[in-house]
Design a protein around this motif. Structure first.
Motif, PDB file in Angstrom:
ATOM      1  N   SER A 620     -36.150 -39.775   6.180  1.00 60.40           N
ATOM      2  CA  SER A 620     -35.273 -39.753   7.344  1.00 60.40           C
ATOM      3  C   SER A 620     -33.841 -40.083   6.918  1.00 60.40           C
ATOM      4  O   SER A 620     -33.596 -41.105   6.262  1.00 60.40           O
ATOM      5  CB  SER A 620     -35.738 -40.763   8.390  1.00 60.40           C
ATOM      6  N   ARG A 621     -32.901 -39.219   7.304  1.00 62.63           N
ATOM      7  CA  ARG A 621     -31.501 -39.458   6.958  1.00 62.63           C
ATOM      8  C   ARG A 621     -30.994 -40.724   7.652  1.00 62.63           C
ATOM      9  O   ARG A 621     -30.276 -41.529   7.044  1.00 62.63           O
ATOM     10  CB  ARG A 621     -30.633 -38.266   7.366  1.00 62.63           C
ATOM     11  N   LEU A 622     -31.339 -40.903   8.924  1.00 60.57           N
ATOM     12  CA  LEU A 622     -30.848 -42.047   9.671  1.00 60.57           C
ATOM     13  C   LEU A 622     -31.375 -43.355   9.082  1.00 60.57           C
ATOM     14  O   LEU A 622     -30.640 -44.337   8.938  1.00 60.57           O
ATOM     15  CB  LEU A 622     -31.251 -41.922  11.149  1.00 60.57           C
ATOM     16  N   THR A 623     -32.658 -43.366   8.715  1.00 61.79           N
ATOM     17  CA  THR A 623     -33.237 -44.562   8.090  1.00 61.79           C
ATOM     18  C   THR A 623     -32.527 -44.880   6.776  1.00 61.79           C
ATOM     19  O   THR A 623     -32.259 -46.048   6.457  1.00 61.79           O
ATOM     20  CB  THR A 623     -34.738 -44.346   7.835  1.00 61.79           C
ATOM     21  N   SER A 624     -32.212 -43.859   6.021  1.00 63.53           N
ATOM     22  CA  SER A 624     -31.522 -44.049   4.749  1.00 63.53           C
ATOM     23  C   SER A 624     -30.145 -44.667   4.970  1.00 63.53           C
ATOM     24  O   SER A 624     -29.732 -45.588   4.242  1.00 63.53           O
ATOM     25  CB  SER A 624     -31.400 -42.714   4.011  1.00 63.53           C
ATOM     26  N   VAL A 625     -29.416 -44.187   5.986  1.00 64.11           N
ATOM     27  CA  VAL A 625     -28.082 -44.717   6.262  1.00 64.11           C
ATOM     28  C   VAL A 625     -28.167 -46.175   6.697  1.00 64.11           C
ATOM     29  O   VAL A 625     -27.395 -47.035   6.248  1.00 64.11           O
ATOM     30  CB  VAL A 625     -27.383 -43.860   7.333  1.00 64.11           C
ATOM     31  N   VAL A 626     -29.111 -46.480   7.577  1.00 67.33           N
ATOM     32  CA  VAL A 626     -29.265 -47.856   8.059  1.00 67.33           C
ATOM     33  C   VAL A 626     -29.627 -48.779   6.900  1.00 67.33           C
ATOM     34  O   VAL A 626     -29.108 -49.911   6.776  1.00 67.33           O
ATOM     35  CB  VAL A 626     -30.326 -47.919   9.181  1.00 67.33           C
ATOM     36  N   SER A 627     -30.524 -48.334   6.020  1.00 65.15           N
ATOM     37  CA  SER A 627     -30.906 -49.152   4.875  1.00 65.15           C
ATOM     38  C   SER A 627     -29.718 -49.393   3.941  1.00 65.15           C
ATOM     39  O   SER A 627     -29.582 -50.482   3.363  1.00 65.15           O
ATOM     40  CB  SER A 627     -32.050 -48.476   4.112  1.00 65.15           C
ATOM     41  N   THR A 628     -28.854 -48.373   3.796  1.00 70.63           N
ATOM     42  CA  THR A 628     -27.650 -48.542   2.980  1.00 70.63           C
ATOM     43  C   THR A 628     -26.755 -49.618   3.564  1.00 70.63           C
ATOM     44  O   THR A 628     -26.175 -50.445   2.836  1.00 70.63           O
ATOM     45  CB  THR A 628     -26.886 -47.207   2.880  1.00 70.63           C
ATOM     46  N   SER A 629     -26.629 -49.633   4.891  1.00 68.69           N
ATOM     47  CA  SER A 629     -25.812 -50.664   5.523  1.00 68.69           C
ATOM     48  C   SER A 629     -26.422 -52.052   5.328  1.00 68.69           C
ATOM     49  O   SER A 629     -25.695 -53.042   5.204  1.00 68.69           O
ATOM     50  CB  SER A 629     -25.650 -50.359   7.015  1.00 68.69           C
ATOM     51  N   VAL A 630     -27.745 -52.134   5.289  1.00 68.21           N
ATOM     52  CA  VAL A 630     -28.398 -53.423   5.040  1.00 68.21           C
ATOM     53  C   VAL A 630     -28.003 -53.956   3.668  1.00 68.21           C
ATOM     54  O   VAL A 630     -27.735 -55.159   3.498  1.00 68.21           O
ATOM     55  CB  VAL A 630     -29.936 -53.275   5.152  1.00 68.21           C
ATOM     56  N   ILE A 631     -27.954 -53.079   2.674  1.00 66.32           N
ATOM     57  CA  ILE A 631     -27.526 -53.489   1.336  1.00 66.32           C
ATOM     58  C   ILE A 631     -26.103 -54.051   1.395  1.00 66.32           C
ATOM     59  O   ILE A 631     -25.797 -55.093   0.795  1.00 66.32           O
ATOM     60  CB  ILE A 631     -27.608 -52.308   0.361  1.00 66.32           C
ATOM     61  N   GLY A 632     -25.210 -53.353   2.113  1.00 72.65           N
ATOM     62  CA  GLY A 632     -23.831 -53.821   2.232  1.00 72.65           C
ATOM     63  C   GLY A 632     -23.749 -55.188   2.888  1.00 72.65           C
ATOM     64  O   GLY A 632     -22.979 -56.061   2.435  1.00 72.65           O
ATOM     65  N   TYR A 633     -24.518 -55.402   3.948  1.00 71.80           N
ATOM     66  CA  TYR A 633     -24.472 -56.696   4.628  1.00 71.80           C
ATOM     67  C   TYR A 633     -25.076 -57.810   3.764  1.00 71.80           C
ATOM     68  O   TYR A 633     -24.644 -58.965   3.829  1.00 71.80           O
ATOM     69  CB  TYR A 633     -25.200 -56.607   5.964  1.00 71.80           C
ATOM     70  N   CYS A 634     -26.073 -57.475   2.967  1.00 70.08           N
ATOM     71  CA  CYS A 634     -26.618 -58.469   2.040  1.00 70.08           C
ATOM     72  C   CYS A 634     -25.555 -58.917   1.032  1.00 70.08           C
ATOM     73  O   CYS A 634     -25.443 -60.110   0.704  1.00 70.08           O
ATOM     74  CB  CYS A 634     -27.823 -57.891   1.296  1.00 70.08           C
ATOM     75  N   ILE A 635     -24.769 -57.955   0.564  1.00 69.12           N
ATOM     76  CA  ILE A 635     -23.679 -58.291  -0.366  1.00 69.12           C
ATOM     77  C   ILE A 635     -22.643 -59.167   0.337  1.00 69.12           C
ATOM     78  O   ILE A 635     -22.091 -60.108  -0.253  1.00 69.12           O
ATOM     79  CB  ILE A 635     -23.045 -57.014  -0.931  1.00 69.12           C
ATOM     80  N   CYS A 636     -22.398 -58.883   1.634  1.00 70.87           N
ATOM     81  CA  CYS A 636     -21.478 -59.715   2.414  1.00 70.87           C
ATOM     82  C   CYS A 636     -21.956 -61.170   2.427  1.00 70.87           C
ATOM     83  O   CYS A 636     -21.155 -62.103   2.246  1.00 70.87           O
ATOM     84  CB  CYS A 636     -21.378 -59.214   3.856  1.00 70.87           C
ATOM     85  N   LEU A 637     -23.243 -61.385   2.637  1.00 74.69           N
ATOM     86  CA  LEU A 637     -23.790 -62.731   2.670  1.00 74.69           C
ATOM     87  C   LEU A 637     -23.657 -63.434   1.323  1.00 74.69           C
ATOM     88  O   LEU A 637     -23.352 -64.638   1.251  1.00 74.69           O
ATOM     89  CB  LEU A 637     -25.263 -62.682   3.100  1.00 74.69           C
ATOM     90  N   LEU A 638     -23.861 -62.670   0.261  1.00 65.80           N
ATOM     91  CA  LEU A 638     -23.696 -63.265  -1.066  1.00 65.80           C
ATOM     92  C   LEU A 638     -22.254 -63.718  -1.286  1.00 65.80           C
ATOM     93  O   LEU A 638     -21.993 -64.770  -1.887  1.00 65.80           O
ATOM     94  CB  LEU A 638     -24.106 -62.266  -2.145  1.00 65.80           C
ATOM     95  N   PHE A 639     -21.282 -62.915  -0.803  1.00 65.73           N
ATOM     96  CA  PHE A 639     -19.875 -63.304  -0.901  1.00 65.73           C
ATOM     97  C   PHE A 639     -19.624 -64.602  -0.128  1.00 65.73           C
ATOM     98  O   PHE A 639     -18.878 -65.478  -0.579  1.00 65.73           O
ATOM     99  CB  PHE A 639     -18.965 -62.194  -0.369  1.00 65.73           C
ATOM    100  N   VAL A 640     -20.245 -64.705   1.039  1.00 68.36           N
ATOM    101  CA  VAL A 640     -20.075 -65.912   1.843  1.00 68.36           C
ATOM    102  C   VAL A 640     -20.659 -67.123   1.123  1.00 68.36           C
ATOM    103  O   VAL A 640     -20.049 -68.206   1.061  1.00 68.36           O
ATOM    104  CB  VAL A 640     -20.731 -65.734   3.228  1.00 68.36           C
ATOM    105  N   PHE A 641     -21.842 -66.949   0.536  1.00 65.71           N
ATOM    106  CA  PHE A 641     -22.477 -68.056  -0.170  1.00 65.71           C
ATOM    107  C   PHE A 641     -21.627 -68.551  -1.336  1.00 65.71           C
ATOM    108  O   PHE A 641     -21.645 -69.737  -1.674  1.00 65.71           O
ATOM    109  CB  PHE A 641     -23.860 -67.635  -0.682  1.00 65.71           C
ATOM    110  N   TYR A 642     -20.883 -67.630  -1.942  1.00 65.01           N
ATOM    111  CA  TYR A 642     -20.088 -68.005  -3.102  1.00 65.01           C
ATOM    112  C   TYR A 642     -18.610 -68.195  -2.765  1.00 65.01           C
ATOM    113  O   TYR A 642     -17.734 -67.991  -3.586  1.00 65.01           O
ATOM    114  CB  TYR A 642     -20.255 -66.966  -4.214  1.00 65.01           C
ATOM    115  N   SER A 643     -18.342 -68.574  -1.505  1.00 70.34           N
ATOM    116  CA  SER A 643     -16.995 -68.989  -1.053  1.00 70.34           C
ATOM    117  C   SER A 643     -15.948 -67.890  -1.232  1.00 70.34           C
ATOM    118  O   SER A 643     -14.847 -68.132  -1.741  1.00 70.34           O
ATOM    119  CB  SER A 643     -16.561 -70.264  -1.796  1.00 70.34           C
TER     120      SER A 643
END
Length: 769
Positions: A620-643
């Motif tokens: 599914s193209r839509l599922t793939s796009v949503v999963s890609t955004s999940v990766i981006g938000y996970c990276i956002c959280l890592l940035f937050v954890f590391y100040s």
């Protein structure tokens, strides 16, 4: 001086929106632009004649050493007067020659652009500024040579000229920058004092070679000469202006200007003598076989340029004096003959020497101008050409080596050919019986035949009063080239001596050659049999080979698929980074100093890996796009954890916007993905894993590199002091990386223009097919 350069540039840009107005009676205003500029530089003649130079400095990019530095001395003044003075004649002439042409306004826009570029070249006192205007002459001449853009031959000639001169400009820039770096200055006048430092440097031969390529390509020296005869496809006003008095002499100007800085060495002088000597003899002989008036003038121009290069190679005071005089001699008679050729073509509709004769009966004022120019070209006593020829022979006869007799012989052979060529262009079409098809030929507008007549009369006046023109013009020109006082004073009579005998013998022999030589298509065809070994044929074959290689390379590398481009870029990056890591030796990891993992970091990484698994397995193209955004938000959280909240917010914003855009774009596509072959998936997985491993290794190596803060400290300490900005990031982008940001803006602007042009493109039905 900057104002005079900008005048043409500004007026040229105004002709684009207001071209329709210029096509009307207001076109009479155009010739007065070079008139005003000519008067401005004429006003400086007494100042320069007294040995005073005019300097102007305006800061442009001082941090890079690029400034508007202008210098008006004897050499630049002579060229400025030629550019504006002959430019005045060409503007009056061209206004009538192209009257009613659909691209009348466009032609004068190009011509003004070229005039300003040439003024910039001869006035520039900064290496980089000179190069900018140098390239602008190539670009503007490309438009002028290819002005008749409905003709394939004109387009090919324009491309050839741009390719040759543009390539030469590339080498010239390298040579100039090397010289400037060695001398630690980009100011041309300051290079003169660094002559010994440059000449004794190990890179001096390379610098000279690069400068020679730039000068030889622009001034049509063998083997780069062939673009000039091809450029004769341009309208005659272009030929008269660019290819007799201005553009083709830009290379001569460059050699003359840099002689005090780079000259007076065996490498410099010998190379110029050999190249110039061969070019002048080769082209003079070739001019005798041409049947087209422009062809005769083109090859005689190449020969004259060879003479100037030859004289600069001799390098003595007498040779430099001869060169300074011959620059003016050639400009006057050659511009006249080109304009006369244009009149003949305009009225008789042919330039074929085998058909033209007797035109003096219907074009008497034109014949007078042509006759005076031809006689000056031949060096008849009382013409300015006679003074120029005498000085050439004095320079060769007094050469300090045993080669003096041989150099003189080359000069005599060349001048014999030029005498005959001048008579072919200036006398042959007007003598003999008038054919019946030319009986209806009549004089054109006065603005077409008066300018060449004035230039021809100047050749006569300067020949009768050479002392005046020598004292006010050529003396300081010679001093500027030599870099010292040359004690020059021109006289019409130097007594009965060897030089006079050679001049008279040359005139007599040239006249005999003219009377015996009957140009014909058979002779032209005979000499064209050697085209297979000509520089043009050889360089064309090289160019065709490059084109074939480019085609193969393009089809193999640039296949038009974005995924293919990504794959190749990533593979290249992997190889480069892996090689660099290999050179650095093994990576030593101290696991005890690594920060222990926390449960929330493990959880975020687990979510990231899960999202990644969904992306590579879902259809599914839509599922793939949503999963890609999940990766981006996970990276956002890592940035937050590391100040790093600023990076987290940037990542969050970009990721959200990208996801929305993807959804909007993919809305029109099928909802399911058709997977490619299994082998391709495995290949892509290996490449992706390899890239991730390399980046991980780089991160580990960075952990153990010494932490230097010199760069960040510099930005932090100087952001406010130098750029008056408190936001360091903004200051870096706008001020410290201003040039980079500017070029990024230019690229985006060009892309936007391209997209806009494609959107607005309206093709005809035939063009669509």
């Amino acid at each position: 001086m900057l104002f005079t350069v900008l005048t043409g540039l500004i007026t040229s840009s105004l002709l684009v929106p207001f071209g329709k107005i210029i096509k009307t009676k207001w076109s009479i205003l155009l010739p007065f632009i070079p008139v005003i500029l000519f008067l401005f530089y004429l006003w400086h003649v007494p100042v320069i004649a007294n040995g005073t130079n005019v300097i102007q400095h305006l800061a442009w990019v001082p941090s890079l050493g690029v400034n508007f530095d202008f210098r008006l001395d004897g050499l630049s003044l002579l060229f400025a007067l030629l550019i504006t003075g002959i430019g005045t004649a060409i503007f009056f002439y061209g206004r009538s020659y192209l009257k009613g042409h659909v691209y009348f306004d466009r032609f004068f826009a190009y011509l003004l652009l070229f005039m300003s570029a040439m003024l910039g070249v001869v006035l520039a006192n900064n290496i980089l500024t000179l190069f900018v205007f140098w390239e602008l002459t190539s670009i503007s001449s490309f438009f002028l040579i290819g002005f008749n853009n409905d003709s394939k031959e004109s387009r090919n000639s324009a491309l050839t000229a741009l390719s040759i001169t543009g390539l030469g400009g590339f080498f010239l820039l390298a040579g100039l920058v090397l010289a400037g770096n060695i001398a630690d200055t980009f100011i041309i006048s300051e290079l003169f004092a660094q002559h010994d430092k440059i000449a004794n440097h190990p890179l001096y031969p390379l610098i000279v070679g690069l400068v020679f390529i730039g000068a030889f390509t622009k001034s049509a020296q063998f083997p780069f000469h062939f673009w000039l005869p091809g450029a004769m496809k341009a309208p005659t006003p272009v030929s008269a202006y660019l290819h007799s008095a201005t553009m083709v002499k830009a290379g001569i100007y460059l050699l003359a200007r840099l002689t005090p800085a780079l000259g007076s060495t065996e490498l410099w002088n010998t190379t110029l003598m050999i190249v110039g000597g061969f070019t002048m003899v080769y082209a003079a002989i070739h001019s005798l076989f041409r049947t087209d008036l422009k062809g005769v003038l083109a090859y005689s121009t190449i020969s004259a340029l060879g003479i100037l290069t030859f004289l600069l190679g001799i390098g003595s005071d007498q040779a430099i004096i001869a060169a300074s005089v011959f620059i003016l001699v050639h400009a006057l008679y050659k511009a006249t003959l080109f304009m006369v050729t244009g009149i003949i073509d305009h009225e008789a509709h042919t330039r074929d020497l085998t058909k033209l004769s007797g035109l003096r009966k219907v074009l008497m004022p034109v014949f007078i101008a042509a006759l005076l120019a031809a006689l000056s070209s031949a060096g008849l006593p009382s013409t300015f050409g006679f003074i120029g020829k005498d000085l050439i022979y004095e320079a060769t006869l007094h050469y300090h080596h045993n080669w003096a007799i041989w150099l003189t012989a080359l000069a005599v052979i060349t001048n014999i050919g030029l005498v005959a060529a001048g008579f072919m262009a200036g006398i042959k079409p007007f003598t003999g019986k008038l054919p019946s098809e030319f009986e209806q030929v009549h004089l054109p507008y006065k603005s077409m035949w008066i300018p060449p007549l004035i230039l021809a009369l100047l050749s006569l006046a300067f020949g009768i009063f050479p002392g005046i023109v020598g004292d006010y013009f050529n003396h300081q020109t010679a001093n500027a080239i030599a870099g010292q006082e040359t004690s020059m004073h021109l006289k019409i009579w130097h007594g009965f001596n060897t030089v006079l005998i050679l001049s008279l013998a040359t005139l007599a022999a040239g006249t005999v050659v003219y009377l015996l030589n009957k140009p014909s298509r058979a002779k032209l065809a005979a000499i064209e049999q050697f085209n297979k070994i000509s520089p043009q044929h050889i360089i064309s074959n090289i160019a065709n080979g490059i084109t074939r290689f480019s085609s193969v390379y393009t089809n193999a590398i640039h296949d038009g698929y974005l995924r293919s481009y990504h794959l190749k870029i990533i593979l290249f990056a992997e190889l480069l980074l892996a090689y660099k890591l290999w050179l650095g030796g093994p990576i030593q990891i101290d696991f005890e100093n690594l920060t222990p993992l926390s449960w929330y970091e493990v959880g975020i990484v687990a979510m990231l890996i899960g999202a990644l698994y969904i992306i590579v397995t879902t259809r599914s193209r839509l599922t793939s796009v949503v999963s890609t955004s999940v990766i981006g938000y996970c990276i956002c959280l890592l940035f937050v954890f590391y100040s790093a909240p600023d990076l987290a917010m940037t990542q969050f914003t970009i990721d959200t916007l990208t996801t929305v855009l993807f959804v909007l774009v993919l809305y029109k596509l099928p909802p399911f993905i058709n997977f490619v072959r299994q082998g391709i998936l495995i290949r892509d997985a290996i490449v992706a894993l390899g890239f991730g491993v390399i980046i991980s290794l780089i991160a580990l190596r960075v952990l153990y590199e010494p932490n230097t803060t010199a760069i960040s400290d510099f930005y932090g300490e100087n952001a406010y002091l130098l750029a008056k900005g408190k936001n360091v990031v903004n200051v870096i982008l706008v001020d410290f990386r201003g040039m980079d940001t500017m070029f990024e803006t230019v690229v985006l602007s060009i892309a936007a223009l391209g997209v806009y042009s494609l959107i607005k493109l309206r093709l005809k039905s035939s063009e669509k097919e």
